[in-house]
Design an enzyme around this catalytic site. Sequence first.
Site, PDB file in Angstrom:
ATOM      1  N   HIS A  56       0.851  -1.201   0.215  1.00 29.22           N
ATOM      2  CA  HIS A  56      -0.104  -0.041  -0.106  1.00 29.22           C
ATOM      3  C   HIS A  56       0.870   1.324   0.059  1.00 29.22           C
ATOM      4  O   HIS A  56       2.146   1.290   0.227  1.00 29.22           O
ATOM      5  CB  HIS A  56      -1.008  -0.103   1.054  1.00 29.22           C
ATOM      6  CG  HIS A  56      -0.501   0.261   2.495  1.00 29.22           C
ATOM      7  ND1 HIS A  56       0.536  -0.862   3.136  1.00 29.22           N
ATOM      8  CD2 HIS A  56      -0.475   1.031   3.370  1.00 29.22           C
ATOM      9  CE1 HIS A  56       0.746  -0.482   4.453  1.00 29.22           C
ATOM     10  NE2 HIS A  56      -0.035   0.653   4.586  1.00 29.22           N
ATOM     11  N   HIS A  58       1.442   4.031   1.924  1.00 25.45           N
ATOM     12  CA  HIS A  58       1.877   4.686   2.907  1.00 25.45           C
ATOM     13  C   HIS A  58       3.546   4.784   2.961  1.00 25.45           C
ATOM     14  O   HIS A  58       4.222   3.919   2.512  1.00 25.45           O
ATOM     15  CB  HIS A  58       1.614   4.156   4.269  1.00 25.45           C
ATOM     16  CG  HIS A  58       0.180   4.296   4.569  1.00 25.45           C
ATOM     17  ND1 HIS A  58      -0.626   3.466   5.737  1.00 25.45           N
ATOM     18  CD2 HIS A  58      -0.821   5.249   4.202  1.00 25.45           C
ATOM     19  CE1 HIS A  58      -1.895   4.309   5.704  1.00 25.45           C
ATOM     20  NE2 HIS A  58      -1.836   5.115   4.969  1.00 25.45           N
ATOM     21  N   ASP A  60       5.814   4.694   5.166  1.00 29.60           N
ATOM     22  CA  ASP A  60       6.562   3.606   5.929  1.00 29.60           C
ATOM     23  C   ASP A  60       6.678   2.258   5.274  1.00 29.60           C
ATOM     24  O   ASP A  60       7.045   1.287   5.846  1.00 29.60           O
ATOM     25  CB  ASP A  60       6.069   3.517   7.594  1.00 29.60           C
ATOM     26  CG  ASP A  60       4.725   3.119   7.521  1.00 29.60           C
ATOM     27  OD1 ASP A  60       3.768   3.502   6.790  1.00 29.60           O
ATOM     28  OD2 ASP A  60       4.501   2.073   8.246  1.00 29.60           O
ATOM     29  N   HIS A 115      -7.730  -0.452   5.366  1.00 32.01           N
ATOM     30  CA  HIS A 115      -6.562   0.245   6.291  1.00 32.01           C
ATOM     31  C   HIS A 115      -6.214   1.646   4.920  1.00 32.01           C
ATOM     32  O   HIS A 115      -6.188   2.874   5.219  1.00 32.01           O
ATOM     33  CB  HIS A 115      -5.408  -0.428   6.039  1.00 32.01           C
ATOM     34  CG  HIS A 115      -4.037   0.324   6.717  1.00 32.01           C
ATOM     35  ND1 HIS A 115      -3.913   0.994   7.956  1.00 32.01           N
ATOM     36  CD2 HIS A 115      -2.960   0.516   6.075  1.00 32.01           C
ATOM     37  CE1 HIS A 115      -2.828   1.560   7.876  1.00 32.01           C
ATOM     38  NE2 HIS A 115      -2.062   1.375   6.925  1.00 32.01           N
ATOM     39  N   HIS A 172       4.070  -4.484  11.000  1.00 32.66           N
ATOM     40  CA  HIS A 172       4.622  -3.822  12.216  1.00 32.66           C
ATOM     41  C   HIS A 172       4.666  -4.749  13.198  1.00 32.66           C
ATOM     42  O   HIS A 172       3.873  -5.633  13.207  1.00 32.66           O
ATOM     43  CB  HIS A 172       3.735  -2.765  12.531  1.00 32.66           C
ATOM     44  CG  HIS A 172       3.628  -1.511  11.651  1.00 32.66           C
ATOM     45  ND1 HIS A 172       4.503  -0.469  11.876  1.00 32.66           N
ATOM     46  CD2 HIS A 172       2.880  -1.285  10.447  1.00 32.66           C
ATOM     47  CE1 HIS A 172       4.323   0.525  10.873  1.00 32.66           C
ATOM     48  NE2 HIS A 172       3.278  -0.004   9.823  1.00 32.66           N
TER      49      HIS A 172
HETATM   50 FE    FE Z   1       2.441   0.809   7.993  1.00 34.66          FE
HETATM   51 ZN    ZN Z   2       0.001   1.707   6.477  1.00 36.44          ZN
END
Ligand code: FE
Ligand code: ZN
Length: 256
Positions: A56, A58, A60, A115, A172
């Site tokens: 995705h 994002h 990070d 998300h 994560h």
């Molecule tokens: Fe993340």
């Molecule tokens: Zn994310």
Amino acid sequence: MAAIVHQFMCLDDNFGVLMHDSATGATASIDVPEAGPVLNALSEKGWTLTHILVTHHHKDHIGGVDEVRTRFPDVTIIAPAPDKARVPGADVYLAEGEEVAVGSLRGKVIETPGHTSGHIVYHFAKEKLLFAGDTLFAMGCGRAFERPAQVLHDSVMKLAALPDDTEIYCGHEYTLSNGRFALRVDPENEALKLRVAQVEKLRAAGEATLPTTIALEKKTNPFFRANDPSVQQTLGMTGAAPADVFAELRERKNKG
Ligand code: FE
Ligand code: ZN
């Protein structure tokens, strides 16, 4: 098994994950949270990066892509077709059910909106591997930033339907805080109590708590258990629709 998976930390609490095909030497990085640790892991293993599988948009998860590509200019970047605009410059965009090949390894894309609207995960059925990004975490799930929690519930249930012995790698290391929340909403769950105790020990020793499995999540992840009578009772939602129970769980977890 031809696939070797190597997991390591990136940024504060992101996982870097490499999947290596010992038959062909092909190596994929699942997302690139930051370039340094991914490049170090590759040289430590003596592997040449051939693919990047983006889950995705994002920062990070894609922040290190450009730098890694300058070191491995031939790398093939795979990204979510539903999120082309926010993950520009990929070589291949894949949607639900489409196949990805990393050397001799064959995976399939599962779209998991919630998300983010365009989030995808990668399932390698023969290798029993799932790379779940920020859709699913150990004893938790991602925040429903871009779709209603009910949509994320459908996505998480798609993953719950995979074989029990599927190994899950996530974006994560959130396991301990997820586990503490899980105990609040599922306090009589013996498997959960045992798991949180094990996770406390692992984290105290600075060790990773992933990968997990579908079977373990079914037993201990409240977001997999929105239809469980005791979870529903704790929330005061006996008999409610699982998607609504899931949304309530997500809401309570957001509040900490
Ligand atoms: Fe993340
Ligand atoms: Zn994310």
